[in-house]
Design a protein around this motif. Structure first.
Motif, mmCIF file in Angstrom:
data_model
loop_
_atom_site.group_PDB
_atom_site.id
_atom_site.type_symbol
_atom_site.label_atom_id
_atom_site.label_comp_id
_atom_site.label_asym_id
_atom_site.label_seq_id
_atom_site.Cartn_x
_atom_site.Cartn_y
_atom_site.Cartn_z
ATOM 1 N N ARG A 274 13.858 -13.978 -58.674
ATOM 2 C CA ARG A 274 13.388 -14.384 -57.349
ATOM 3 C C ARG A 274 13.684 -13.240 -56.379
ATOM 4 O O ARG A 274 14.799 -13.132 -55.885
ATOM 5 C CB ARG A 274 14.105 -15.651 -56.861
ATOM 6 C CG ARG A 274 13.945 -16.852 -57.755
ATOM 7 C CD ARG A 274 12.548 -17.453 -57.621
ATOM 8 N NE ARG A 274 12.403 -18.610 -58.480
ATOM 9 C CZ ARG A 274 12.004 -18.556 -59.740
ATOM 10 N NH1 ARG A 274 11.758 -17.403 -60.303
ATOM 11 N NH2 ARG A 274 11.861 -19.639 -60.449
ATOM 12 N N HIS B 169 7.958 -17.395 -44.552
ATOM 13 C CA HIS B 169 8.408 -17.674 -45.930
ATOM 14 C C HIS B 169 8.209 -19.150 -46.276
ATOM 15 O O HIS B 169 7.772 -19.480 -47.375
ATOM 16 C CB HIS B 169 9.871 -17.271 -46.089
ATOM 17 C CG HIS B 169 10.404 -17.508 -47.463
ATOM 18 N ND1 HIS B 169 9.974 -16.801 -48.560
ATOM 19 C CD2 HIS B 169 11.316 -18.409 -47.924
ATOM 20 C CE1 HIS B 169 10.595 -17.239 -49.643
ATOM 21 N NE2 HIS B 169 11.414 -18.217 -49.281
ATOM 22 N N SER C 53 5.829 -20.650 -49.163
ATOM 23 C CA SER C 53 6.354 -21.570 -50.188
ATOM 24 C C SER C 53 5.527 -22.848 -50.249
ATOM 25 O O SER C 53 5.208 -23.340 -51.339
ATOM 26 C CB SER C 53 7.816 -21.912 -49.899
ATOM 27 O OG SER C 53 8.615 -20.753 -50.009
#
Length: 193
Positions: A82, A92, A96
């Motif tokens: 990751r 972010h 996601s």
């Protein structure tokens, strides 16, 4: 720590491992082919060998795609690295959520493809090697509904994948961060992932 885990932890923090990148680009290529092939045979006369052949390849790659997506999810959960993101937390989070929706759409599309083919009651084989039998009876009257959903989800995947690609390019050319680079092949000077 085994050698695979050791190799993954030795990758640069900004780069995905080789298997993750392979899954990503294979998924993109297969999605594009499946989408394009489904729309190409609409221009071919029904019953022709070319149309039947294109449909057969589409179906067989759809079966392979199901295996690819399951393997990709298993790898994402239990393997891979990751990379640290260098984006704003809100960006972010949006990325996601976008990835999560894309995975759900891909799983829905695979399920709809299988259900649609079984509802058609026509041969459902993997490159003519072996059949994929229906695990339960499906009403043939659902063909139209399942086909419509399969088509709509395909468009949703293409739209979201386009947004995903545009965001990666925006990060690369406008923001100037490593978002796109971490999914590209690593330069020869770096450790190989």
């Amino acid at each position: 720590m085994n050698s695979t885990t050791s190799r993954l932890h030795s990758l640069p923090a900004h780069h995905y491992d080789r298997i993750t990148r392979l899954f990503h680009w294979l998924t993109a290529a297969v999605v594009i082919f499946l989408f394009a092939s489904a729309h190409m045979w609409a221009f071919l006369a029904k019953g022709t060998d070319l149309r039947k052949g294109l449909q057969s390849v589409h179906i067989s790659l759809g079966i392979a795609f199901a295996v690819l997506i399951v393997a990709r999810i298993v790898w994402r959960v239990f393997g891979g690295n990751r990379p640290k993101h260098d984006t704003h937390p809100a960006a972010h989070l949006a990325a996601s959520l976008g990835h999560g929706v894309l995975y759900l759409l891909l799983l829905a599309q695979i399920s709809l493809g299988f259900l649609f083919r079984w509802a058609q009651g026509e041969p459902f084989t993997f490159f003519g090697l072996f059949p994929i039998p229906a695990p339960f009876a499906i009403d043939h009257g659902l063909r139209s509904t399942l086909g419509g959903l399969h088509d709509n989800v395909a468009w949703a995947i293409i739209f979201l994948a386009g947004v995903h690609a545009a965001a990666a390019l925006w990060h690369h050319y406008i923001v100037g961060d490593s978002t796109l680079k971490r999914m590209l092949p690593m330069p020869r000077g770096d450790l190989r992932g």
